[in-house]
Design a protein around this motif. Structure first.
Motif, PDB file in Angstrom:
ATOM      1  N   ASP A  34       0.822  -1.222   0.000  1.00 49.72           N
ATOM      2  CA  ASP A  34       0.000   0.000   0.000  1.00 49.72           C
ATOM      3  C   ASP A  34       0.850   1.264   0.000  1.00 49.72           C
ATOM      4  O   ASP A  34       0.537   2.244  -0.655  1.00 49.72           O
ATOM      5  N   ASN A  35       1.942   1.221   0.788  1.00 53.09           N
ATOM      6  CA  ASN A  35       2.774   2.420   0.910  1.00 53.09           C
ATOM      7  C   ASN A  35       3.341   2.835  -0.441  1.00 53.09           C
ATOM      8  O   ASN A  35       3.397   4.017  -0.757  1.00 53.09           O
ATOM      9  N   PHE A  36       3.783   1.833  -1.204  1.00 52.96           N
ATOM     10  CA  PHE A  36       4.357   2.150  -2.507  1.00 52.96           C
ATOM     11  C   PHE A  36       3.291   2.730  -3.431  1.00 52.96           C
ATOM     12  O   PHE A  36       3.543   3.687  -4.155  1.00 52.96           O
ATOM     13  N   VAL A  37       2.099   2.125  -3.368  1.00 48.15           N
ATOM     14  CA  VAL A  37       1.004   2.635  -4.191  1.00 48.15           C
ATOM     15  C   VAL A  37       0.713   4.078  -3.806  1.00 48.15           C
ATOM     16  O   VAL A  37       0.581   4.968  -4.648  1.00 48.15           O
ATOM     17  N   LYS A  38       0.667   4.315  -2.501  1.00 46.45           N
ATOM     18  CA  LYS A  38       0.357   5.656  -2.018  1.00 46.45           C
ATOM     19  C   LYS A  38       1.422   6.666  -2.480  1.00 46.45           C
ATOM     20  O   LYS A  38       1.095   7.772  -2.927  1.00 46.45           O
ATOM     21  N   VAL A  39       2.687   6.278  -2.373  1.00 48.02           N
ATOM     22  CA  VAL A  39       3.770   7.176  -2.786  1.00 48.02           C
ATOM     23  C   VAL A  39       3.674   7.477  -4.276  1.00 48.02           C
ATOM     24  O   VAL A  39       3.729   8.629  -4.700  1.00 48.02           O
ATOM     25  N   LEU A  40       3.501   6.410  -5.065  1.00 50.58           N
ATOM     26  CA  LEU A  40       3.476   6.610  -6.513  1.00 50.58           C
ATOM     27  C   LEU A  40       2.276   7.443  -6.941  1.00 50.58           C
ATOM     28  O   LEU A  40       2.332   8.141  -7.945  1.00 50.58           O
ATOM     29  N   ARG A  41       1.183   7.357  -6.171  1.00 51.79           N
ATOM     30  CA  ARG A  41      -0.015   8.112  -6.540  1.00 51.79           C
ATOM     31  C   ARG A  41       0.004   9.523  -5.982  1.00 51.79           C
ATOM     32  O   ARG A  41      -0.843  10.332  -6.333  1.00 51.79           O
ATOM     33  N   SER A  42       0.947   9.811  -5.089  1.00 52.97           N
ATOM     34  CA  SER A  42       0.906  11.123  -4.432  1.00 52.97           C
ATOM     35  C   SER A  42       1.240  12.222  -5.432  1.00 52.97           C
ATOM     36  O   SER A  42       1.918  12.006  -6.437  1.00 52.97           O
ATOM     37  N   GLU A  43       0.749  13.385  -5.110  1.00 50.87           N
ATOM     38  CA  GLU A  43       0.844  14.565  -5.966  1.00 50.87           C
ATOM     39  C   GLU A  43       2.265  14.797  -6.482  1.00 50.87           C
ATOM     40  O   GLU A  43       3.204  14.928  -5.704  1.00 50.87           O
ATOM     41  N   GLY A  44       2.432  14.847  -7.791  1.00 48.11           N
ATOM     42  CA  GLY A  44       3.712  15.246  -8.370  1.00 48.11           C
ATOM     43  C   GLY A  44       4.795  14.182  -8.343  1.00 48.11           C
ATOM     44  O   GLY A  44       5.923  14.435  -8.742  1.00 48.11           O
ATOM     45  N   GLN A 213       6.134  16.203   5.642  1.00 45.94           N
ATOM     46  CA  GLN A 213       4.715  16.001   5.411  1.00 45.94           C
ATOM     47  C   GLN A 213       4.169  14.773   6.140  1.00 45.94           C
ATOM     48  O   GLN A 213       3.106  14.815   6.746  1.00 45.94           O
ATOM     49  N   TYR A 214       4.910  13.674   6.069  1.00 40.68           N
ATOM     50  CA  TYR A 214       4.408  12.420   6.631  1.00 40.68           C
ATOM     51  C   TYR A 214       5.103  12.093   7.935  1.00 40.68           C
ATOM     52  O   TYR A 214       5.619  10.996   8.111  1.00 40.68           O
ATOM     53  N   THR A 215       5.132  13.055   8.862  1.00 40.96           N
ATOM     54  CA  THR A 215       5.972  12.906  10.041  1.00 40.96           C
ATOM     55  C   THR A 215       5.833  11.555  10.725  1.00 40.96           C
ATOM     56  O   THR A 215       6.818  10.961  11.117  1.00 40.96           O
ATOM     57  N   VAL A 216       4.602  11.075  10.911  1.00 41.11           N
ATOM     58  CA  VAL A 216       4.490   9.816  11.643  1.00 41.11           C
ATOM     59  C   VAL A 216       4.072   8.657  10.744  1.00 41.11           C
ATOM     60  O   VAL A 216       3.904   7.549  11.213  1.00 41.11           O
ATOM     61  N   GLU A 217       3.911   8.934   9.450  1.00 39.36           N
ATOM     62  CA  GLU A 217       3.571   7.830   8.555  1.00 39.36           C
ATOM     63  C   GLU A 217       4.846   7.176   8.067  1.00 39.36           C
ATOM     64  O   GLU A 217       5.273   7.345   6.930  1.00 39.36           O
ATOM     65  N   TRP A 218       5.429   6.420   8.983  1.00 41.11           N
ATOM     66  CA  TRP A 218       6.777   5.895   8.718  1.00 41.11           C
ATOM     67  C   TRP A 218       6.808   5.008   7.489  1.00 41.11           C
ATOM     68  O   TRP A 218       7.759   5.045   6.713  1.00 41.11           O
ATOM     69  N   GLY A 219       5.772   4.178   7.323  1.00 44.02           N
ATOM     70  CA  GLY A 219       5.742   3.274   6.175  1.00 44.02           C
ATOM     71  C   GLY A 219       5.807   4.035   4.861  1.00 44.02           C
ATOM     72  O   GLY A 219       6.581   3.704   3.960  1.00 44.02           O
ATOM     73  N   THR A 220       5.024   5.117   4.773  1.00 42.37           N
ATOM     74  CA  THR A 220       5.000   5.914   3.549  1.00 42.37           C
ATOM     75  C   THR A 220       6.364   6.556   3.302  1.00 42.37           C
ATOM     76  O   THR A 220       6.881   6.567   2.179  1.00 42.37           O
TER      77      THR A 220
ATOM     78  N   ILE B 122      19.048   8.514   2.757  1.00 42.39           N
ATOM     79  CA  ILE B 122      19.816   8.143   3.943  1.00 42.39           C
ATOM     80  C   ILE B 122      19.309   8.901   5.160  1.00 42.39           C
ATOM     81  O   ILE B 122      19.059   8.323   6.222  1.00 42.39           O
ATOM     82  N   ALA B 123      19.145  10.198   5.000  1.00 38.89           N
ATOM     83  CA  ALA B 123      18.704  11.011   6.134  1.00 38.89           C
ATOM     84  C   ALA B 123      17.314  10.582   6.595  1.00 38.89           C
ATOM     85  O   ALA B 123      17.024  10.570   7.792  1.00 38.89           O
ATOM     86  N   MET B 124      16.438  10.202   5.646  1.00 33.41           N
ATOM     87  CA  MET B 124      15.088   9.789   6.039  1.00 33.41           C
ATOM     88  C   MET B 124      15.130   8.503   6.851  1.00 33.41           C
ATOM     89  O   MET B 124      14.421   8.361   7.846  1.00 33.41           O
ATOM     90  N   VAL B 125      15.966   7.563   6.411  1.00 29.42           N
ATOM     91  CA  VAL B 125      16.051   6.296   7.146  1.00 29.42           C
ATOM     92  C   VAL B 125      16.582   6.537   8.554  1.00 29.42           C
ATOM     93  O   VAL B 125      16.053   6.011   9.525  1.00 29.42           O
ATOM     94  N   TRP B 126      17.594   7.368   8.680  1.00 30.03           N
ATOM     95  CA  TRP B 126      18.148   7.639  10.017  1.00 30.03           C
ATOM     96  C   TRP B 126      17.194   8.459  10.869  1.00 30.03           C
ATOM     97  O   TRP B 126      17.176   8.332  12.092  1.00 30.03           O
ATOM     98  N   TYR B 127      16.416   9.287  10.225  1.00 27.53           N
ATOM     99  CA  TYR B 127      15.384  10.044  10.948  1.00 27.53           C
ATOM    100  C   TYR B 127      14.421   9.074  11.633  1.00 27.53           C
ATOM    101  O   TYR B 127      13.985   9.280  12.763  1.00 27.53           O
ATOM    102  N   TRP B 128      14.118   8.024  10.925  1.00 24.55           N
ATOM    103  CA  TRP B 128      13.228   6.973  11.452  1.00 24.55           C
ATOM    104  C   TRP B 128      13.932   6.178  12.546  1.00 24.55           C
ATOM    105  O   TRP B 128      13.371   5.910  13.602  1.00 24.55           O
TER     106      TRP B 128
END
Lengths: 254, 296
Positions: A34-44, A213-220, B122-128
Motif C-alpha cells: 500500500d505504501n508504494f502505491v500511495k507514494v506513486l499516486r501522491s501529488e507530483g 509532510q508524513y511525520t508519523v507515517e513511517w511506512g509511507t 539516507i537522512a530519512m532512514v536515520w530520521y526513522w
C-alpha cells in the motif's frame, strides 16, 4: 552496514498503523505494498521521477560526449597551447565549488535559467576537469599506431574518435557514466537552490518535503526512500566491479 | 613523424576542446572574480551591487558573530567526531577484509552501498531510526536498561546523531581506499617479520601502519574536506537544529544567500570556508612529513 537498508524496506512493507506498534519486531506480517502505491499516486510523484531521470540521462550523455571528445583531442591530436589548456581545465578541480555557488546563482538568475533544469545540466557538461582527466589518462595508453592506421584508411578526426577511440574506452566511460548518473540522480543541493516551482521538483526535493509532510507515517516515508534508492542499486549492481576498482585506483593515485 | 603542426590537426584539436574552454570561462573564471567582488558589496540580486568595503566581513564576524561562530564550533565538533571514527572503522574493516575472505566482493558491495545512495534517502532512514518513541535506536537503548535519548530534539545529542549517520555513510568509501592500500603492501615485509618472531600487533604497528601511511594521509585530508562540505544529509535529518546545534557552514551560506539574499555576506562566508579548509589541508600537508612514509 546493510541494516538501515533492511529496516527501510521492512518498514516500507508494513501498514502505517503497524509501524506504531511497540515493541518493534524484526519481521512483521502481513507484508503490504500500500505504501508504494500511495507514494506513486501522491501529488507530483511521477513527474518528479521523470524530472530526475531526464536530468540524469541528459547530463550523463552530455558529460560523456563532451569529456571524451576533449580527452581525445588532448591525448591524440597535436595542436597549439594544448598543454596549457589541459592544465587550465585540470586546475578547475582544485577550485572549491562553494566559492562559485553565489555568483553562479546570480548569473543564472540574470539569464533567467533559475527554475529550469539548465543550471543542473549545462555547467558540468561544459567544464568537467575530472571527466576530461580520467578519460585522457586512459586514452594516452592507447597506441598511436591504431590512429595512424585509421588515417591511412581515410578516417577523419571525427571518424577516429567515434569508431576507434570510443569502443576502446569502454571501461573508463562506464565508470564516468555511472558516477555522473548517480551524482545527478542524488543531487539535492543543486536542485534545492535552482528549482522553485513544484512541477520542476526532482525526486530528492519531493522526498525532502515528504520528510516533513508524513511525520508519523513511517511506512509511507520509507517507501519513498526505497523508491529513491532502487534505480541506483540496480545500476550499481550491474557496474559494481569496474566502478569500485575505478574508485580504488583514482582515489589512491589522485 | 614531422614536427610541424598540421593545420587540420590544429583546427580539430581546438574544435574538440572548445566546449570545455567556453565552460571554463563562463562557469569558473567569471564567477570566481564575481565572488571576490561580491564580498565587498551590499546586494540582494535586485538593482545594482553597492560597494561597502569591509562591512560584510564585520557583519559576519561581529554582530552576526553569534550564529556564525556557532557554525564554526559545530563544524569543529563534528570534525573531531567524524574524522577519527570513520578512519578507525574503515581501517578496521579493511584489515578484516584483507585476510583471505569468502564473499569479499559481497562485503565490498555492501559496504560501498551507502556511498551511492541518495543523501536524502539516507537522512530519512536515520530520521526513522533516531525517532523519539518508536525509533529502533531508542528501543535498543531501552532494552539495555539505558535511558532513551532525544537524538533529534536535544541539542546535547543531535551532533552525535549527525556523527553516527555520517560515519556510517562514509566508512564504505574509505574502506575501499584502505583495502587497496593494504593490498599494495609487499608480503616480503611480513614474511621477514614472521621469521623474527614479531607478534601480529607488532607487525601492524611497525609494518602495516608505516606502509599504508600515504593512504591514511589521503583519507585524513579527504575526510576533513567532507566535513566542511557537510550539507544534504545533515540538513534533511535535523534542518540544522535543534537551536542551531547542527548548523553547518554550508547551511549558513545557503540560508544567507538563498533565503535572505544577503549575497555579500554569503560570499564572505564561502571565502571563510575555503580559507579554513585550505589552511587545515596545508597544515595537514606540512605535518605529514613527520609521519607519512613514501617509498623511495
Amino acid at each position: 552496514m546493510l541494516f538501515p537498508f533492511f529496516w527501510m524496506v521492512k518498514t516500507a512493507l508494513m501498514p502505517n498503523k503497524v509501524t506504531l506498534n511497540y515493541p518493534p519486531k524484526l519481521l512483521e506480517l502481513p507484508i503490504v505494498i500500500d505504501n508504494f502505491v500511495k507514494v506513486l499516486r501522491s501529488e507530483g510523484m511521477t513527474r518528479s521521477i521523470f524530472n530526475s531521470f531526464f536530468i540524469a540521462v541528459v547530463s550523463t550523455a552530455g558529460v560523456l560526449f563532451f569529456c571524451s571528445i576533449a580527452a581525445y583531442a588532448f591525448s591524440k591530436i597535436r595542436f597549439r597551447h594544448s598543454g596549457f589548456l589541459f592544465g587550465a581545465i585540470f586546475a578547475t578541480m582544485l577550485i572549491p565549488s562553494q566559492i562559485l555557488l553565489i555568483p553562479m546563482y546570480v548569473i543564472f538568475a540574470k539569464i533567467h535559467w533559475v527554475d529550469t533544469f539548465l543550471p543542473l545540466i549545462v555547467p558540468q557538461i561544459l567544464i568537467n576537469g575530472y571527466g576530461v582527466f580520467l578519460l585522457r589518462q586512459f586514452m594516452v595508453g592507447i597506441p598511436d599506431s591504431y590512429i595512424e592506421a585509421a588515417k591511412l584508411d581515410g578516417l577523419g578526426h571525427f571518424g577516429i574518435y567515434a569508431r576507434i577511440m570510443l569502443p576502446l574506452c569502454k571501461p573508463p566511460i562506464i565508470t564516468l557514466g555511472v558516477f555522473t548518473f548517480i551524482g545527478n540522480w542524488n543531487n539535492f543541493f543543486g536542485a534545492l537552490i535552482y528549482l522553485d516551482s513544484e512541477k520542476n521538483f526532482t525526486l530528492p526535493l519531493v522526498m525532502n518535503v515528504f520528510r516533513t509532510q508524513y511525520t508519523v507515517e513511517w511506512g509511507t516515508m520509507m517507501a519513498g526512500a526505497t523508491l529513491t534508492v532502487l534505480p541506483l542499486i540496480v545500476i550499481y549492481l550491474f557496474a559494481q566491479k569496474s566502478f569500485i576498482e575505478g574508485i580504488a585506483m583514482t582515489g589512491v593515485k589522485g | 613523424m614531422n614536427h610541424k603542426l598540421s593545420k587540420k590537426d590544429n583546427f580539430y584539436g581546438h574544435l574538440f576542446v572548445a566546449p570545455q574552454i567556453i565552460g571554463l570561462v563562463l562557469f569558473v573564471l567569471i564567477p570566481l572574480f564575481f565572488a571576490l567582488y561580491l564580498c565587498f558589496c551590499d546586494w540582494n540580486l535586485f538593482g545594482a551591487p553597492k560597494w561597502v568595503g569591509f562591512k560584510n566581513f564585520r557583519l559576519v564576524f561581529g554582530f552576526d558573530g553569534d550564529i556564525f561562530s556557532k557554525t564554526i564550533r559545530n563544524t569543529a565538533v563534528l570534525m573531531l567526531g567524524i574524522v577519527p571514527l570513520t578512519m578507525i572503522c574503515s581501517l578496521a574493516l579493511a584489515l578484516l577484509a584483507n585476510r583471505k575472505l569468502k564473499f569479499l566482493d559481497f562485503y565490498k558491495g555492501a559496504l560501498f552501498m551507502p556511498m551511492v545512495t541518495s543523501s536524502v534517502a539516507i537522512a530519512m532512514v536515520w530520521y526513522w531510526l533516531f525517532a523519539p518513541d518508536l525509533g529502533l535506536i531508542n528501543f535498543m537503548l531501552g532494552n539495555l536498561g539505558l535511558p532513551e535519548l532525544g537524538w533529534l530534539t536535544d541539542p546535547k545529542w543531535s551532533k552525535l546523531a549527525v556523527i553516527i549517520m555520517t560515519v556510517w555513510q562514509k566508512t564504505g568509501y574509505y574502506f575501499i581506499i584502505f583495502l587497496a592500500g593494504l593490498k599494495g603492501v609487499s608480503r616480503v615485509y611480513y614474511e621477514a617479520a614472521e621469521l623474527d618472531g614479531a607478534s601480529s600487533l607488532q607487525r601492524f604497528v611497525h609494518i602495516t601502519l608505516p606502509q599504508i601511511s600515504p593512504v591514511t594521509f589521503f583519507v585524513f585530508v579527504m575526510l576533513v574536506i567532507d566535513v566542511f562540505n557537510l550539507f544534504g544529509e545533515a540538513y534533511v535529518l535535523t534542518r540544522g537544529g535543534p537551536v542551531y546545534s547542527t548548523y553547518t557552514l554550508m547551511m549558513y551560506i545557503y540560508n544567507e544567500g538563498m533565503h535572505y539574499f544577503n549575497l555579500g555576506k554569503a560570499s564572505v562566508a564561502s571565502i571563510v570556508l575555503i580559507l579554513l579548509a585550505g589552511s587545515i589541508s596545508a597544515l595537514q600537508f606540512s605535518l605529514s612529513r613527520k609521519w607519512v612514509h613514501y617509498e623511495t
